[in-house]
Motif scaffolding. Structure first.
Motif, PDB file in Angstrom:
ATOM      1  N   UNK A   1       0.836  -1.199   0.000  1.00  0.00           N
ATOM      2  CA  UNK A   1       0.000   0.000   0.000  1.00  0.00           C
ATOM      3  C   UNK A   1       0.873   1.252   0.000  1.00  0.00           C
ATOM      4  N   UNK A   2       1.893   1.239   0.810  1.00  0.00           N
ATOM      5  CA  UNK A   2       2.808   2.381   0.859  1.00  0.00           C
ATOM      6  C   UNK A   2       3.406   2.660  -0.512  1.00  0.00           C
ATOM      7  N   UNK A   3       3.856   1.614  -1.195  1.00  0.00           N
ATOM      8  CA  UNK A   3       4.446   1.788  -2.523  1.00  0.00           C
ATOM      9  C   UNK A   3       3.388   2.217  -3.543  1.00  0.00           C
ATOM     10  N   UNK A   4       2.179   1.723  -3.400  1.00  0.00           N
ATOM     11  CA  UNK A   4       1.097   2.119  -4.309  1.00  0.00           C
ATOM     12  C   UNK A   4       0.779   3.605  -4.150  1.00  0.00           C
ATOM     13  N   UNK A   5       0.799   4.094  -2.907  1.00  0.00           N
ATOM     14  CA  UNK A   5       0.560   5.514  -2.670  1.00  0.00           C
ATOM     15  C   UNK A   5       1.715   6.359  -3.206  1.00  0.00           C
ATOM     16  N   UNK A   6       2.930   5.849  -3.086  1.00  0.00           N
ATOM     17  CA  UNK A   6       4.080   6.572  -3.645  1.00  0.00           C
ATOM     18  C   UNK A   6       3.912   6.751  -5.149  1.00  0.00           C
ATOM     19  N   UNK A   7       3.424   5.703  -5.819  1.00  0.00           N
ATOM     20  CA  UNK A   7       3.177   5.818  -7.264  1.00  0.00           C
ATOM     21  C   UNK A   7       1.997   6.739  -7.539  1.00  0.00           C
ATOM     22  N   UNK A   8       0.975   6.649  -6.713  1.00  0.00           N
ATOM     23  CA  UNK A   8      -0.251   7.433  -6.904  1.00  0.00           C
ATOM     24  C   UNK A   8       0.042   8.934  -6.833  1.00  0.00           C
ATOM     25  N   UNK A   9       0.904   9.339  -5.889  1.00  0.00           N
ATOM     26  CA  UNK A   9       1.209  10.772  -5.737  1.00  0.00           C
ATOM     27  C   UNK A   9       2.425  11.193  -6.558  1.00  0.00           C
ATOM     28  N   UNK A  10       3.067  10.250  -7.247  1.00  0.00           N
ATOM     29  CA  UNK A  10       4.302  10.522  -7.985  1.00  0.00           C
ATOM     30  C   UNK A  10       5.319  11.142  -7.037  1.00  0.00           C
ATOM     31  N   UNK A  11       5.725  10.358  -6.062  1.00  0.00           N
ATOM     32  CA  UNK A  11       6.589  10.819  -4.963  1.00  0.00           C
ATOM     33  C   UNK A  11       7.835  11.515  -5.512  1.00  0.00           C
ATOM     34  N   UNK A  12       8.094  12.763  -5.077  1.00  0.00           N
ATOM     35  CA  UNK A  12       9.285  13.471  -5.565  1.00  0.00           C
ATOM     36  C   UNK A  12      10.574  12.784  -5.122  1.00  0.00           C
ATOM     37  N   UNK A  13      11.613  12.951  -5.907  1.00  0.00           N
ATOM     38  CA  UNK A  13      12.924  12.390  -5.563  1.00  0.00           C
ATOM     39  C   UNK A  13      13.383  12.939  -4.223  1.00  0.00           C
ATOM     40  N   UNK A  14      14.000  12.078  -3.429  1.00  0.00           N
ATOM     41  CA  UNK A  14      14.516  12.484  -2.135  1.00  0.00           C
ATOM     42  C   UNK A  14      13.471  12.559  -1.041  1.00  0.00           C
ATOM     43  N   UNK A  15      12.235  12.162  -1.359  1.00  0.00           N
ATOM     44  CA  UNK A  15      11.145  12.201  -0.392  1.00  0.00           C
ATOM     45  C   UNK A  15      10.735  10.790   0.000  1.00  0.00           C
ATOM     46  N   UNK A  16      10.043  10.696   1.123  1.00  0.00           N
ATOM     47  CA  UNK A  16       9.537   9.410   1.613  1.00  0.00           C
ATOM     48  C   UNK A  16       8.090   9.580   2.037  1.00  0.00           C
ATOM     49  N   UNK A  17       7.418   8.452   2.240  1.00  0.00           N
ATOM     50  CA  UNK A  17       5.998   8.434   2.609  1.00  0.00           C
ATOM     51  C   UNK A  17       5.820   7.479   3.772  1.00  0.00           C
ATOM     52  N   UNK A  18       5.025   7.886   4.758  1.00  0.00           N
ATOM     53  CA  UNK A  18       4.679   6.991   5.861  1.00  0.00           C
ATOM     54  C   UNK A  18       3.169   6.962   6.041  1.00  0.00           C
ATOM     55  N   UNK A  19       2.671   5.860   6.586  1.00  0.00           N
ATOM     56  CA  UNK A  19       1.241   5.651   6.762  1.00  0.00           C
ATOM     57  C   UNK A  19       0.818   5.956   8.189  1.00  0.00           C
ATOM     58  N   UNK A  20      -0.405   6.449   8.322  1.00  0.00           N
ATOM     59  CA  UNK A  20      -0.994   6.674   9.628  1.00  0.00           C
ATOM     60  C   UNK A  20      -2.397   6.132   9.676  1.00  0.00           C
TER      61      UNK A  20
END
Length: 366
Positions: A71-90
């Motif tokens: 899910x985390x990786x799917x959201x990273x693709x969904x938002x087109x995660x900028x380079x050098x950034x990370x995503x965490x779930x809550x």
């Protein structure tokens, strides 16, 4: 032992907690529910059946595992995660707000936000023992830039919250003012959290700013939720920001904070994102129709909205609220939340039929 001298368990609970009011959730049984900014559209029956099969196969006897990472990786693709950034779930945005307060709880630290705003910014600060500084918006619910800059220089807050769009006023703040406030926070090492809970209905996302100007936003965290996307019952929020910052906040996240069932629901929704995008488009169309209908009612002043809600000032908010409720329509009376919201109701944008019923009921209530 004299009962008056007997140790009382409540004495172990902080006094400020005992004096607080719990977050109020209105009883909506049997009502047309237009009080909580929920997506009014259910999943189509075919997707309901497919989701049911997916959830039935989830290994609920095991702790959440790889699917949460997926899910985390799917959201990273969904938002087109900028380079050098990370995503965490809550577990919704609420948990992320609490974790941020916990992580920034250094001696003398404080939280700052425009008011009226989302009540959890102040509540999470209070629960963590941090000072909260609320800076009133202007009469038109815009950011009061001089007052905010003065407060930031006086208090040097650890966290400044900027909701984009804002709740409960529903408007999107001026990006130029936000850029200057973000630059000010950088001078004393403060974090800025841009809360995009209502992003599916907004004309702009701060993620584009973070992507285009990474250095200027190196201290900015972007927070979103899938609640307004259409999954309010699933409780998934996520935080995006520079990897080093997100890495530290992620240390505070409880293990298994996202359930396997919730993760599967969210993955399923992202696989069918076009369905939710179509729903959001309809909601935006209905928002404009609702704004126009409200403007035609005598004594009603609707304010501009880029969310799935509309703030409207009426002659007598309590009377209108009670009159709507008597007709089975539940909205939010925000008139006592802040002086700027005097005689205001917050109305969730519903389906075409729900909005028509709301307008008819409001005409009667007025």
């Amino acid at each position: 032992m004299n009962s008056a001298l007997k140790p009382q368990p409540l004495a172990r609970i902080r006094q400020d907690i005992q004096s607080m009011q719990a977050y109020a959730i209105q009883d909506s049984a049997g009502m047309l529910k237009l009080d909580a900014m929920e997506n009014p559209f259910a999943l189509p029956p075919a997707l309901q059946a497919e989701l049911g099969r997916r959830l039935g196969a989830v290994a609920i006897n095991r702790y959440p595992g790889a699917r949460v990472d997926e899910l985390k990786h799917a959201l990273e693709r969904f938002v087109d995660l900028p380079a050098g950034h990370a995503l965490m779930l809550g577990n919704g945005s609420d948990e992320l707000i609490s974790l941020l307060a916990m992580g920034c709880d250094l001696p003398g630290a404080s939280v700052l936000a425009p008011v009226p705003g989302f009540v959890m910014y102040a509540m999470s600060a209070q629960l963590q023992g941090l000072a909260f500084h609320g800076v009133p918006l202007t009469a038109h619910f815009e950011l009061d830039e001089p007052a905010l800059l003065a407060a930031m220089r006086a208090h040097r807050p650890a966290i400044t919250y900027l909701a984009y769009p804002n709740n409960p006023t529903a408007n999107r703040f001026d990006p130029a003012v936000m850029r200057r406030l973000i630059a000010e926070a950088a001078t004393f090492g403060g974090l800025v959290v841009v809360d995009e809970a209502y992003q599916p209905f907004s004309s702009h996302t701060w993620l584009d700013e973070m992507r285009a100007r990474p250095e200027a936003n190196a201290h900015v965290l972007l927070m979103r939720t899938l609640s307004k996307f259409g999954l309010a019952g699933v409780r998934i929020g996520y935080l995006v920001g520079p990897a080093a910052l997100v890495h530290e906040v992620d240390k505070l996240r409880p293990p298994y904070n996202v359930s396997a069932l919730n993760a599967e629901c969210a993955l399923f929704a992202l696989e069918h994102a076009e369905v939710f995008a179509q729903q959001a488009a309809v909601i935006c169309e209905q928002r404009e129709a609702l704004l126009a209908a409200l403007a035609r009612l005598p004594g009603v002043m609707p304010f501009p909205s880029e969310a799935n809600m509309v703030l409207a000032r009426v002659p007598d908010a309590q009377r209108a609220f009670d009159g709507l409720k008597a007709q089975g329509v539940l909205v939010k009376n925000v008139s006592k939340m802040h002086p700027l919201l005097a005689q205001c109701l917050r109305l969730t944008v519903g389906t075409p039929d729900e909005n028509a019923r709301l307008i008819q009921a409001l005409q009667t209530a007025l």
